[in-house]
Design a protein around this motif. Structure first.
Motif, PDB file in Angstrom:
ATOM      1  N   GLY A 159      23.519  37.140  30.283  1.00 52.01           N
ATOM      2  CA  GLY A 159      23.198  37.027  28.867  1.00 52.01           C
ATOM      3  C   GLY A 159      22.801  35.608  28.518  1.00 52.01           C
ATOM      4  N   GLU A 160      21.661  35.435  27.869  1.00 53.18           N
ATOM      5  CA  GLU A 160      21.219  34.108  27.443  1.00 53.18           C
ATOM      6  C   GLU A 160      21.982  33.776  26.156  1.00 53.18           C
ATOM      7  OE1 GLU A 160      19.918  31.533  25.074  1.00 53.18           O
ATOM      8  OE2 GLU A 160      18.302  32.971  24.734  1.00 53.18           O
ATOM      9  N   ASP A 161      23.046  32.975  26.305  1.00 45.33           N
ATOM     10  CA  ASP A 161      23.948  32.671  25.187  1.00 45.33           C
ATOM     11  C   ASP A 161      23.905  31.194  24.831  1.00 45.33           C
ATOM     12  OD1 ASP A 161      25.137  31.869  27.578  1.00 45.33           O
ATOM     13  OD2 ASP A 161      27.168  32.168  26.827  1.00 45.33           O
ATOM     14  N   LEU A 162      22.729  30.596  24.918  1.00 45.70           N
ATOM     15  CA  LEU A 162      22.599  29.158  24.668  1.00 45.70           C
ATOM     16  C   LEU A 162      22.508  28.886  23.170  1.00 45.70           C
ATOM     17  CD1 LEU A 162      20.042  28.390  27.508  1.00 45.70           C
ATOM     18  CD2 LEU A 162      22.539  28.242  27.579  1.00 45.70           C
ATOM     19  N   GLY A 163      22.832  27.660  22.797  1.00 47.99           N
ATOM     20  CA  GLY A 163      22.800  27.296  21.396  1.00 47.99           C
ATOM     21  C   GLY A 163      24.096  27.669  20.705  1.00 47.99           C
ATOM     22  N   THR A 164      24.023  27.791  19.389  1.00 50.29           N
ATOM     23  CA  THR A 164      25.198  28.123  18.599  1.00 50.29           C
ATOM     24  C   THR A 164      25.392  29.630  18.615  1.00 50.29           C
ATOM     25  OG1 THR A 164      24.846  26.205  17.193  1.00 50.29           O
ATOM     26  CG2 THR A 164      26.289  27.922  16.344  1.00 50.29           C
ATOM     27  N   VAL A 165      26.340  30.074  19.400  1.00 49.28           N
ATOM     28  CA  VAL A 165      26.624  31.501  19.554  1.00 49.28           C
ATOM     29  C   VAL A 165      28.082  31.728  19.166  1.00 49.28           C
ATOM     30  CG1 VAL A 165      26.764  33.414  21.194  1.00 49.28           C
ATOM     31  CG2 VAL A 165      24.925  31.733  21.395  1.00 49.28           C
ATOM     32  N   PRO A 166      28.357  32.675  18.268  1.00 49.12           N
ATOM     33  CA  PRO A 166      29.752  32.919  17.865  1.00 49.12           C
ATOM     34  C   PRO A 166      30.630  33.281  19.057  1.00 49.12           C
ATOM     35  CG  PRO A 166      28.219  34.051  16.398  1.00 49.12           C
ATOM     36  CD  PRO A 166      27.404  33.526  17.539  1.00 49.12           C
ATOM     37  N   ASP A 167      31.887  32.901  18.970  1.00 47.78           N
ATOM     38  CA  ASP A 167      32.826  33.153  20.068  1.00 47.78           C
ATOM     39  C   ASP A 167      32.945  34.634  20.382  1.00 47.78           C
ATOM     40  OD1 ASP A 167      33.334  30.479  20.424  1.00 47.78           O
ATOM     41  OD2 ASP A 167      35.152  30.460  19.201  1.00 47.78           O
ATOM     42  N   TYR A 168      32.821  35.485  19.353  1.00 50.37           N
ATOM     43  CA  TYR A 168      33.005  36.916  19.616  1.00 50.37           C
ATOM     44  C   TYR A 168      31.919  37.472  20.538  1.00 50.37           C
ATOM     45  CZ  TYR A 168      29.509  37.758  15.889  1.00 50.37           C
ATOM     46  OH  TYR A 168      28.364  37.773  15.114  1.00 50.37           O
ATOM     47  N   VAL A 169      30.753  36.839  20.546  1.00 50.35           N
ATOM     48  CA  VAL A 169      29.689  37.297  21.448  1.00 50.35           C
ATOM     49  C   VAL A 169      30.094  37.009  22.893  1.00 50.35           C
ATOM     50  CG1 VAL A 169      27.281  36.975  22.138  1.00 50.35           C
ATOM     51  CG2 VAL A 169      27.894  36.996  19.706  1.00 50.35           C
ATOM     52  N   ARG A 170      30.586  35.806  23.127  1.00 59.56           N
ATOM     53  CA  ARG A 170      30.974  35.454  24.495  1.00 59.56           C
ATOM     54  C   ARG A 170      32.199  36.241  24.945  1.00 59.56           C
ATOM     55  NH1 ARG A 170      29.261  29.685  22.848  1.00 59.56           N
ATOM     56  NH2 ARG A 170      27.197  29.546  23.805  1.00 59.56           N
ATOM     57  N   ARG A 171      33.105  36.542  24.035  1.00 57.90           N
ATOM     58  CA  ARG A 171      34.246  37.386  24.411  1.00 57.90           C
ATOM     59  C   ARG A 171      33.765  38.780  24.799  1.00 57.90           C
ATOM     60  NH1 ARG A 171      36.749  34.786  19.907  1.00 57.90           N
ATOM     61  NH2 ARG A 171      36.340  36.614  18.600  1.00 57.90           N
ATOM     62  N   ALA A 172      32.805  39.297  24.056  1.00 60.28           N
ATOM     63  CA  ALA A 172      32.269  40.630  24.371  1.00 60.28           C
ATOM     64  C   ALA A 172      31.584  40.622  25.732  1.00 60.28           C
ATOM     65  CB  ALA A 172      31.283  41.070  23.286  1.00 60.28           C
ATOM     66  N   MET A 173      30.820  39.568  26.028  1.00 60.14           N
ATOM     67  CA  MET A 173      30.165  39.451  27.331  1.00 60.14           C
ATOM     68  C   MET A 173      31.192  39.421  28.453  1.00 60.14           C
ATOM     69  SD  MET A 173      27.269  36.605  26.348  1.00 60.14           S
ATOM     70  CE  MET A 173      26.809  36.327  28.058  1.00 60.14           C
ATOM     71  N   ALA A 174      32.239  38.613  28.270  1.00 56.99           N
ATOM     72  CA  ALA A 174      33.253  38.477  29.316  1.00 56.99           C
ATOM     73  C   ALA A 174      33.961  39.799  29.571  1.00 56.99           C
ATOM     74  CB  ALA A 174      34.266  37.402  28.914  1.00 56.99           C
ATOM     75  N   SER A 175      34.240  40.542  28.514  1.00 58.14           N
ATOM     76  CA  SER A 175      34.966  41.799  28.695  1.00 58.14           C
ATOM     77  C   SER A 175      34.133  42.841  29.422  1.00 58.14           C
ATOM     78  CB  SER A 175      35.414  42.344  27.338  1.00 58.14           C
ATOM     79  OG  SER A 175      34.314  42.839  26.587  1.00 58.14           O
ATOM     80  N   ARG A 176      32.822  42.644  29.457  1.00 56.07           N
ATOM     81  CA  ARG A 176      31.929  43.617  30.090  1.00 56.07           C
ATOM     82  C   ARG A 176      31.309  43.090  31.380  1.00 56.07           C
ATOM     83  NH1 ARG A 176      32.383  44.218  24.808  1.00 56.07           N
ATOM     84  NH2 ARG A 176      32.304  46.313  23.899  1.00 56.07           N
ATOM     85  N   GLY A 177      31.773  41.948  31.851  1.00 53.57           N
ATOM     86  CA  GLY A 177      31.292  41.434  33.125  1.00 53.57           C
ATOM     87  C   GLY A 177      29.869  40.933  33.089  1.00 53.57           C
ATOM     88  N   ILE A 178      29.377  40.505  31.912  1.00 52.79           N
ATOM     89  CA  ILE A 178      28.025  39.965  31.785  1.00 52.79           C
ATOM     90  C   ILE A 178      28.100  38.446  31.914  1.00 52.79           C
ATOM     91  CG2 ILE A 178      26.043  39.703  30.248  1.00 52.79           C
ATOM     92  CD1 ILE A 178      26.733  42.424  29.070  1.00 52.79           C
ATOM     93  N   LEU A 179      27.348  37.888  32.840  1.00 52.59           N
ATOM     94  CA  LEU A 179      27.420  36.458  33.120  1.00 52.59           C
ATOM     95  C   LEU A 179      26.874  35.641  31.959  1.00 52.59           C
ATOM     96  CD1 LEU A 179      26.202  36.268  36.835  1.00 52.59           C
ATOM     97  CD2 LEU A 179      28.487  36.791  35.950  1.00 52.59           C
ATOM     98  N   ARG A 180      27.568  34.550  31.658  1.00 46.36           N
ATOM     99  CA  ARG A 180      27.072  33.589  30.696  1.00 46.36           C
ATOM    100  C   ARG A 180      26.093  32.639  31.379  1.00 46.36           C
ATOM    101  NH1 ARG A 180      31.624  30.333  27.806  1.00 46.36           N
ATOM    102  NH2 ARG A 180      29.708  29.251  27.196  1.00 46.36           N
ATOM    103  N   CYS A 181      25.344  31.888  30.570  1.00 46.10           N
ATOM    104  CA  CYS A 181      24.450  30.864  31.099  1.00 46.10           C
ATOM    105  C   CYS A 181      25.122  29.498  30.996  1.00 46.10           C
ATOM    106  CB  CYS A 181      23.134  30.838  30.325  1.00 46.10           C
ATOM    107  SG  CYS A 181      22.054  32.239  30.666  1.00 46.10           S
ATOM    108  N   TYR A 182      25.038  28.739  32.077  1.00 43.27           N
ATOM    109  CA  TYR A 182      25.517  27.357  32.097  1.00 43.27           C
ATOM    110  C   TYR A 182      24.314  26.494  32.438  1.00 43.27           C
ATOM    111  CZ  TYR A 182      27.994  23.125  33.596  1.00 43.27           C
ATOM    112  OH  TYR A 182      28.426  21.842  33.741  1.00 43.27           O
ATOM    113  N   VAL A 183      23.980  25.555  31.552  1.00 40.25           N
ATOM    114  CA  VAL A 183      22.821  24.683  31.756  1.00 40.25           C
ATOM    115  C   VAL A 183      23.318  23.244  31.829  1.00 40.25           C
ATOM    116  CG1 VAL A 183      20.610  23.902  30.834  1.00 40.25           C
ATOM    117  CG2 VAL A 183      21.315  26.290  30.557  1.00 40.25           C
ATOM    118  N   GLY A 184      23.087  22.607  32.964  1.00 37.73           N
ATOM    119  CA  GLY A 184      23.611  21.271  33.195  1.00 37.73           C
ATOM    120  C   GLY A 184      23.212  20.273  32.132  1.00 37.73           C
TER     121      GLY A 184
END
Length: 712
Positions: free
Chosen positions: A519-544
């Motif tokens: 999931g492209e979750d860059l920028g200002t993304v509410p915490d509930y979006v990232r919690r939903a991604m984590a609960s479903r095994g969808i990888l977050r984006c990490y940009v150095g």
């Protein structure tokens, strides 16, 4: 203007947020005008402007009736196959007796079950037209097979139906946990045989090269159909359709009809002579219009010499049409674009309404687009075969407003609105991306058939799928077209249903082999979006580039890479490593007017601090020696790659162009005519890339780092 509370209630009933928290943490309220316009576009019986309080109240009543007369929600989700209960809405005076449910699975006999209408399970109530209606959770306690099932309900003299999405609760995870790969735009690649831009033969060579070095993934920009004539819109994020491919990427050498025709081979040689790409320091820019026309000319000569299509092609086309029911309509649409030479809203009568028969368009053009889709489908599948690496495709947020998808699914798209982003620190006026949003209610009433088809199209050949702007599964910032980008509102969707579809389709991908979801979750993304991604095994984006800390727990440094992430140094929307290190992107933004001189100076100060934080972190990790000179950035890049490689991130991808220190961007967000986005060719050919010691050595280094698995 009508009472503010009345407008807010109308918006809430239509799933429109009255306020949001901006990037600086402040609560921003949408204007009454924006809320009314969005509700009207969604279907509220109200004028978009100048609505009276009485009209708003009447629209509220109509919406409440619509909601409470819906016996069952149109879509239900059974996570891991568990359907514990079904929410029903009935008149209170009828709330007794038994509710009966009949479930027709994708495959198998009908499942029948009954449950009591017990007011002890009441969850809400409302007065509608003088009668009290209630919501009751009716226990059913079913475990269903995976798939899309139909539910029929009868209760209290009423009936209703719904789609049940019975899906795994999490995306697949069986691809390993220390993957690595590269990112490269396909149009930028080229070889001795390329015609104007990279093709699917070049993609195969890149997959084979990376797979041979131990890599698992090759990520590229969307390869979906775009307008390459009139209008000309090469952006991969504004596709004509998310259901069909861009045939400009065909490798004509691999087309049997071309090989079998003397005339086609001669036309191919002429196209290669005109549009061959020099392997030198300045390979130039892609001329999409000319290249697409030249490649089409070769293919049309080949098809004519074969009498159109031979028996094998007819059978293959029938099979493709069976798996892609929209193929004929898409080919008809593209032929109509060429015939009318104008956007579809300007077409005559029934054609503009989405009703267009095959006999109303040039048959040769329609036949070309059918065969071109078949050939591209075959070559994309063949590009991956036997390479040892998988493709990572991108699912764009939307499509071109004059494209096929909007034309063919006019009821699904909110043509009176566009999507965008609210004002923030980088875009004080907000952003208008131009593509129309999807209608939340109509998505559900059609069983999500269109987005399911879009996801399946990409997952048929990819081992991973990146969902662009993953927050769009939850909500979209929508704008009435007459307004400025700063005056919009957030429209809510149904994320549980979208996640269920993604998880189900990812498990079914590639014949059950499965695919990773990012999931492209860059920028200002509410915490509930990232919690939903984590609960479903969808990888977050990490940009150095976005992970530097001037004052972390241990002082300046880098934020650690979490395990469930897809980690990179940069993205296609930001500067390459070398450009970032030397500040080229800041200078370019200033020169293009995107930054004032004062803003550019501030950015340069922040960049210096970020670079210092990177150096501190890499030295702390023992990856950058004290004697290494970081001035050029070469040693820093290699150390940073090792740092990423040794991290616990599930997957790490390097931009191919970073491996030789490219400093020119492929895309500068916020520009259109100011910079030729999506057109710059790579500085080196595929033949050269495979032999460059710097490239091979750095890829071998990331492979070793991934195998070492040390946490810095």
């Amino acid at each position: 203007m009508q009472a503010r509370a009345t407008v807010r209630e109308l918006a809430r009933l239509w799933g429109v947020q009255e306020s949001y928290r901006d990037t600086e943490g402040r609560i921003r309220k949408a204007s009454d005008e924006a809320l009314v316009a969005v509700a009207a576009a969604l279907g509220a019986p109200i004028p978009e402007a100048g609505a009276t309080t009485r009209e708003v109240e009447a629209a509220m009543g109509a919406r409440r009736r619509e909601i409470w007369r819906q016996v069952v929600e149109p879509v239900l989700v059974a996570r891991d196959g568990v359907l514990a209960s079904v929410l029903l809405r009935v008149a209170q005076r009828e709330a007794s007796g038994t509710a009966r449910f009949a479930i027709t699975p994708e495959d198998g006999p009908v499942i029948s079950v009954a449950g009591d209408l017990d007011v002890r399970h009441l969850s809400a109530m409302a007065g509608v037209d003088g009668a009290v209606h209630i919501q009751i959770q009716v226990p059913v306690r079913l475990r269903l097979p995976t798939g899309y099932h139909r539910l029929e309900v009868s209760a209290a003299g009423l009936s209703g139906s719904a789609l049940i999405i019975s899906a795994p609760s999490r995306a697949p995870s069986g691809h390993g946990d220390r993957l690595w790969g590269v990112f490269a735009p396909l149009y930028a690649l080229h070889s001795a045989h390329s015609i104007g831009l990279g093709d699917l033969g070049d993609l195969h060579d890149l997959l084979e090269f990376i797979g041979g070095l131990g890599g698992s993934l090759v990520a590229t920009l969307p390869l979906l159909a775009t307008f390459l004539d009139e209008p000309l819109e090469p952006s991969p994020y504004s596709p004509v359709s998310r259901l069909f491919w861009n045939e400009a990427y065909l490798d004509l050498r691999a087309v049997p009809e071309v090989a079998a025709s003397d005339a086609a081979r001669a036309a191919l040689e002429e196209a290669q002579r005109r549009f061959g790409i020099p392997d030198g320091p300045d390979p130039g820019w892609v001329d999409y219009r000319a290249v697409a026309a030249a490649k089409r000319g070769v293919l049309e000569v080949a098809l004519r010499s074969q009498g159109g299509t031979d028996g094998r092609r007819r059978g293959a086309l029938e099979a493709l049409a069976a798996s892609r029911p929209a193929l004929d309509a898409y080919a008809t649409f593209r032929a109509a674009c060429e015939h009318f030479r104008s956007p579809w809203p300007c077409w005559p009568g029934e054609a503009a309404a989405g009703r267009l028969g095959p006999g109303e368009v040039p048959p040769e053009a329609r036949a070309y687009h059918r065969v071109a889709q078949l050939l591209t489908e075959e070559q994309i599948g063949g590009a991956v075969a036997g390479t040892g690496a998988a493709l990572l495709f991108d699912l764009p947020l939307g499509g071109h407003p004059a494209g096929y998808d909007v034309w063919a699914h006019q009821d699904l798209f909110l043509r009176g609105l566009t999507t965008g982003a609210p004002p923030d620190a980088l875009n004080r006026g907000g952003q208008d991306w131009g593509n129309p949003p999807l209608h939340p209610d109509r998505l559900r009433s059609t069983g999500y058939a269109y987005p399911i088809a879009c996801v399946r199209h990409l997952l048929a050949h990819s081992g991973a799928l990146r969902i662009d702007h993953v927050m769009g599964l939850h909500r979209a910032y929508v704008l009435p077209r007459r307004d400025l980008a700063g005056d919009g509102a957030y429209l809510r969707y149904h994320p549980d249903e979208a996640y269920a579809i993604l998880c189900l389709e990812a498990h079914r991908a590639r014949g059950g082999a499965g695919a990773l979801l990012v999931g492209e979750d860059l920028g200002t993304v509410p915490d509930y979006v990232r919690r939903a991604m984590a609960s479903r095994g969808i990888l977050r984006c990490y940009v150095g580039q976005f992970a530097t800390e001037e004052e972390g727990i241990a002082g300046p440094g880098l934020r650690p890479v979490p395990a469930e992430t897809f980690a990179t140094l940069n993205t296609h929307d930001v500067a390459s490593f070398a450009a970032w290190w030397h500040g080229d992107d800041i200078d370019q933004a200033r020169d293009l007017g995107l930054f004032t001189p004062e803003q550019a100076a501030g950015q340069a100060t922040e960049r210096s601090a970020a670079k210092a934080a990177v150096v501190v972190a890499l030295r702390r990790a023992g990856l950058l020696e004290g004697g290494d000179d970081p001035a050029s950035g070469e040693a820093v890049f290699d150390a940073w790659v090792a740092w990423l490689g040794r991290s616990p991130g599930r997957a790490v991808a390097l931009a191919l162009e970073d491996l030789w220190g490219e400093r020119s961007p492929q895309n500068i967000p916020g520009t259109t005519s100011e910079y030729p986005n999506w057109q710059r060719r790579a500085a080196h050919s595929m033949e050269s890339i495979r032999c460059m010691p710097m490239v091979v050595g750095r890829l071998q280094a990331i492979d070793r780092a991934r195998r070492d698995g040390m946490q810095p």
